[in-house]
Design an enzyme around this catalytic site. Structure first.
Site, mmCIF file in Angstrom:
data_model
loop_
_atom_site.group_PDB
_atom_site.id
_atom_site.type_symbol
_atom_site.label_atom_id
_atom_site.label_comp_id
_atom_site.label_asym_id
_atom_site.label_seq_id
_atom_site.Cartn_x
_atom_site.Cartn_y
_atom_site.Cartn_z
ATOM 1 N N GLY A 140 38.032 47.168 46.687
ATOM 2 C CA GLY A 140 37.106 46.524 47.622
ATOM 3 C C GLY A 140 36.846 47.441 48.808
ATOM 4 N N ARG B 206 45.130 38.212 50.555
ATOM 5 C CA ARG B 206 45.800 38.029 49.260
ATOM 6 C C ARG B 206 47.186 37.390 49.452
ATOM 7 N NH1 ARG B 206 45.846 42.532 44.943
ATOM 8 N NH2 ARG B 206 46.855 43.750 46.556
ATOM 9 N N ARG C 36 41.263 50.794 31.259
ATOM 10 C CA ARG C 36 40.917 49.449 30.762
ATOM 11 C C ARG C 36 39.497 49.177 31.262
ATOM 12 N NH1 ARG C 36 41.470 44.290 32.639
ATOM 13 N NH2 ARG C 36 41.888 42.728 31.030
ATOM 14 N N ASP D 151 46.099 48.956 46.390
ATOM 15 C CA ASP D 151 47.003 48.732 45.271
ATOM 16 C C ASP D 151 46.415 49.120 43.899
ATOM 17 O OD1 ASP D 151 49.414 47.590 44.374
ATOM 18 O OD2 ASP D 151 48.289 45.828 43.735
ATOM 19 N N ASP E 40 44.117 44.081 53.864
ATOM 20 C CA ASP E 40 45.275 43.178 53.709
ATOM 21 C C ASP E 40 46.563 43.737 54.309
ATOM 22 O OD1 ASP E 40 43.482 41.703 52.207
ATOM 23 O OD2 ASP E 40 44.176 42.508 50.302
ATOM 24 N N ASP F 16 48.795 45.329 52.817
ATOM 25 C CA ASP F 16 49.918 44.980 51.939
ATOM 26 C C ASP F 16 50.432 46.154 51.111
ATOM 27 O OD1 ASP F 16 47.745 45.246 50.278
ATOM 28 O OD2 ASP F 16 47.957 43.307 49.273
ATOM 29 N N THR G 38 43.172 49.178 52.897
ATOM 30 C CA THR G 38 42.995 47.762 52.574
ATOM 31 C C THR G 38 43.068 46.945 53.858
ATOM 32 O OG1 THR G 38 43.967 45.772 51.592
ATOM 33 C CG2 THR G 38 45.476 47.585 51.920
HETATM 34 O O1 F6P Z 1 42.013 43.125 48.999
HETATM 35 C C1 F6P Z 1 40.974 42.907 49.892
HETATM 36 C C2 F6P Z 1 40.355 41.544 49.693
HETATM 37 O O2 F6P Z 1 39.330 41.372 50.635
HETATM 38 C C3 F6P Z 1 41.340 40.391 49.761
HETATM 39 O O3 F6P Z 1 41.715 40.053 51.073
HETATM 40 C C4 F6P Z 1 40.571 39.317 49.039
HETATM 41 O O4 F6P Z 1 41.461 38.379 48.487
HETATM 42 C C5 F6P Z 1 39.851 40.083 47.967
HETATM 43 O O5 F6P Z 1 39.798 41.432 48.405
HETATM 44 C C6 F6P Z 1 38.449 39.598 47.681
HETATM 45 O O6 F6P Z 1 37.933 40.320 46.614
HETATM 46 P P1 F6P Z 1 36.409 40.300 46.177
HETATM 47 O O7 F6P Z 1 35.657 41.230 47.080
HETATM 48 O O8 F6P Z 1 36.426 40.778 44.769
HETATM 49 O O9 F6P Z 1 35.918 38.905 46.321
#
Ligand code: F6P
Length: 361
Positions: free
Chosen positions: A12, A184, A80, A116, A140, A142, A138
């Site tokens: 992302g 997350r 994958r 990740d 997050d 994390d 990220t």
């Molecule tokens: O990992 C970054 C993040 O924004 C998370 O906080 C969230 O859960 C996820 O990506 C959302 O993903 P997407 O952009 O695929 O909806």
């Protein structure tokens, strides 16, 4: 012949990726006289041979821009790889195509900006002999083995501003406002944003919450004359004995689960159990968009420059990690060994509690 290095942004997006690209290109050209190739849409571009050369002038003015000029993808795992066949999506190992394109482009290293999922792919590529250096990204926060990732501060800034705005309307209407933030399985954004915005209740995945406790806390505030409450809830928060709220499954993604919607469960329960008018706001991708904060711009610049230094030292399989005030090389494997969640003995939890904030249990 000049050394050519590739750079891509996987997973992302988040504020600060362009600042990293800006730093990579400038450091590579000015310090090492390398050429830089930008791979489009994460690993998808390397599998399908889509790229653009990045000259010095190509990165002029991109430092403050949100998003990524290269595009990103969180579905393009070369091992994958999702391929549409009639009505269904099947998965193929396209790592051979990636290796061929890597050769064709005459790359001697790849800088993979990501979290990740990107780091998992990077570590598999390193095992195959591809010279990869990572840059930790990220919102997050994390990723293990680094104190902080760029993008996190910008997301917390958005959350803080949102809570400030919700405060004034909550106060005027004597309401409970539940604000759901991303993160997350980690509560970093909720905890930092909640403390910065003065949230009255902060619910994070690491501490399963007690719904009755949340409602009693809000009613007690009411009795003390506080006619409004702000509840900050992380998307991964869950009630004691209950489950996280899953919004959708994305089969092509490294982590297929997309969380979201717990704020509605919390908001409904508060209104039912306390009788207080409650509204719910989900901040969603607002937290990932827009310009990076000054802090993230500096961090992204330091990480981008250091990543090129690691390439120059042939330190493949490594990434620049933040440890205190320093940026040090750390193994990509270490970053993906586990998720960095909020430790239950974190001093921040203690600080939040001592501000009178209820953490759900
Ligand atoms: O990992 C970054 C993040 O924004 C998370 O906080 C969230 O859960 C996820 O990506 C959302 O993903 P997407 O952009 O695929 O909806």
């Amino acid at each position: 012949m000049k050394r050519r290095i590739g750079v891509l942004s996987g997973g992302g997006d988040c504020p600060g990726i362009n600042a990293v690209i800006h730093a990579v290109v400038k450091r590579a050209i000015l310090t090492y006289d390398y050429e830089v190739v930008g791979i489009l849409d994460g690993f998808e571009g390397l599998v399908e041979g889509r790229y653009r050369n990045l000259a010095y002038n190509d990165v002029s003015g991109i430092l403050p821009l949100g998003g990524t000029i290269l595009g990103a993808s969180n579905r393009a795992n070369p091992f994958r790889y999702p391929v549409r066949r009639k009505d269904e999506v099947v998965f193929e190992d396209r790592s051979k195509d990636l290796l061929e394109n890597f050769e064709k482009l005459q790359l001697s290293a790849l800088i993979a900006i990501g979290g990740d999922g990107t780091f998992h792919i990077a570590s598999e590529l390193v095992r195959l002999g591809v010279p990869v250096v990572g840059v930790p990204k990220t919102i997050d926060n994390d990723l293990n083995a680094t104190d902080i990732t760029f993008g996190f501060d910008s997301a917390v800034h958005v959350v803080t501003e949102a809570i400030d705005r919700l405060h004034t309307t909550a106060q005027s209407h004597h309401r409970v406002m539940v604000v759901e933030v991303m993160g997350r399985y980690a509560g970093w954004i909720a905890l930092h944003g909640g403390i910065a915005g003065g949230g009255d209740v902060i619910l994070i995945p690491e501490i399963p919450f007690h719904m009755e406790g949340v409602c009693n806390f809000i009613l007690e505030r009411r009795e003390k004359g506080k006619r409004f409450s702000i509840v900050v809830v992380a998307e991964g928060a869950r009630p004691l004995g209950g489950d996280m709220v899953v919004q959708r499954i994305v089969r092509e993604s490294h982590d297929q689960i997309r969380l979201g919607g717990v704020s509605h469960v919390v908001g409904r329960a508060i209104e039912e159990k306390t009788g207080l008018e409650t509204r719910v706001v989900i901040l969603g991708h607002l937290q990932r968009g827009g310009s990076p904060t000054a802090f993230d711009r500096v961090l992204a610049t330091r990480l981008g420059a250091k990543a090129v230094d690691l390439v120059a030292q042939n330190a493949f399989g490594y990434f620049p990690a933040v440890r205190g005030q320093d940026i040090v090389p750390a193994r990509i494997e270490e970053a993906i060994a586990c998720l960095k969640t909020v430790p239950l003995d974190s001093p921040l939890l203690d600080i939040a509690r001592s501000m009178g904030t209820y953490l759900g249990a």
